[in-house]
Design a protein around this motif. Structure first.
Motif: not given
Ligand SMILES: Cc1ncc(C[n+]2csc(CCOP(=O)(O)OP(=O)(O)O)c2C)c(N)n1
Ligand code: SF4
Ligand code: SF4
Lengths: 269, 74
Positions: A35-37, A63-65, A104-109, A111-113, A133-141
């Motif tokens: 869906g990012h595309g 993230g993936c984007a 932003q993805g859900d991990g970005d927006l 969790a850490i953000g 929001n895809n309910g998962i960390y895509g980029m990191t596996g």
């Molecule tokens: C400071 C920091 N912590 C952790 C990471 C590892 N990391 C890269 S992408 C990501 C999560 C991405 O998930 P999301 O925001 O949901 O985006 P998606 O890839 O699913 O589109 C994490 C934890 C990082 N790059 N930098």
């Protein structure tokens, strides 16, 4: 009438759809069906239709984007993980006439953000936030995200997300309703949840994104927040078509579509 | 009789064969080719071109924006 041939139809004057000119020739690196595309495509269409490509500044996430800046022919900044709303705040305050959006993805927006999200929304920065929001960390596996559904299997919840144990002691926690949460804050003007898994949803989503940009162009104060419930077929470990079906059956009951807040007023469901 | 005839042109080399356009098409126009493109993806094509009405449902859902749509009034 003589038979109409494909050649008669495929003529420049009959062209009704092609991708936006504001997308560069670079191929999306996203997995097939991601869906990012689709979300990139409609953002580019909105910017093109509003004629604001010279005024727009996007903020790419981690993230993936992360390489979104390669795909749009508009100005972009890359933020540290989760910090896009803070960067957007700075840019918008220095250049109030620019149209500034985060992607932003859900991990970005969520969790850490989370802090940057909550505080930008609470301050009511005049920015647009696009939240995929895809309910998962895509980029990191495919690790669990705050938005991961209960019972959903991820790399870090191999038996399924279990919010708490039978006796009530905490475990993985509950799916974070970040969009509902920011809607409670006084600084958000427009909060909506959309999807892009079929043509009708894409068209609705485009209208919502357009409104989120127009509010900013008209200097209407407050954050415009658009969540898109999306897929990550690679890490959900299914085909793109199955992921879109799974999304409708499993994500939408937890993250129902529709406007949540408009003109600073919560919409009662 | 349909009032419009449509046609799509797929950039076959950029298609990722995800199949999303096939489900999006209300008229069953599109299928995946048996052949693959340079990236190894079975690309989509108009298997039933006479059914296309140019509604663009496929193109607006294609994540990679590789479909152009043409529509002609009859
Ligand atoms: C400071 C920091 N912590 C952790 C990471 C590892 N990391 C890269 S992408 C990501 C999560 C991405 O998930 P999301 O925001 O949901 O985006 P998606 O890839 O699913 O589109 C994490 C934890 C990082 N790059 N930098
Ligand atoms: S890993 Fe998931 S979110 Fe990332 S490009 Fe692939 S499908 Fe999309
Ligand atoms: S939706 Fe796009 S990328 Fe996917 S199969 Fe159809 S044309 Fe190819």
């Amino acid at each position: 009438m003589s038979e109409i041939t494909l050649q008669d139809i495929i003529q420049p004057e009959n062209l009704v759809y092609e991708k936006s000119k504001l997308l560069t020739d670079k191929r999306f690196h996203y997995c097939p069906g991601c869906g990012h595309g689709t979300v990139h495509r409609i953002i580019a269409e909105v910017i093109e239709e509003l004629g604001i490509d010279e005024e727009t500044i996007g903020i790419a996430p981690v993230g993936c984007a992360v390489m979104a800046y390669d795909y749009f022919d508009v100005d972009f900044q890359e933020a540290a993980h989760g910090r896009a709303p803070a960067l957007a705040t700075g840019i918008k305050r220095v250049w109030p006439n620019k149209v500034v959006f985060t992607y932003q993805g859900d991990g970005d927006l969520a969790a850490i953000g989370t802090a940057e999200t909550i505080h930008a929304c609470n301050r009511g920065e005049n920015i647009t936030m696009i939240f995929v929001n895809n309910g998962i960390y895509g980029m990191t596996g495919g690790q669990m995200a705050p938005t991961t559904l209960e019972g959903m299997k991820t790399a870090t919840t191999p038996y399924g997300r279990k919010p708490q144990w039978e006796d009530g002691t905490p475990n993985n926690g509950f799916p974070l309703q970040i969009t509902k949460l920011v809607a409670q804050l006084p600084g958000t003007r427009f909060v909506t949840r959309q999807a892009v898994y079929d043509a009708a949803k894409v068209r609705n989503c485009k209208k919502a994104i357009k409104k989120a940009f127009q509010n900013q162009m008209e200097n209407k104060n407050g954050v415009n927040f658009v969540e898109i419930v999306s897929n990550c077929n690679s890490n959900w470990k299914m085909s793109a078509v199955d992921a879109n079906k799974w999304l409708q059956e499993n994500m939408l009951p937890v993250y129902p579509l529709g406007d949540i807040k408009d003109n600073f007023e919560l919409i009662n469901k | 009789m349909a009032k419009f005839r449509g046609a799509i042109v797929v950039d076959t080399d950029r298609c990722k064969g995800c199949g999303v356009c096939i489900t999006a098409c209300p008229l069953g126009v599109i299928e995946l080719a048996k052949e693959v493109n340079s990236k190894g993806y079975n690309y989509s094509f108009m298997a039933n071109p006479e059914k296309c009405i140019g509604c663009a449902s496929c193109a607006v859902t294609c994540p990679d924006g590789v479909i152009k749509v043409y529509k002609k009034a009859l």
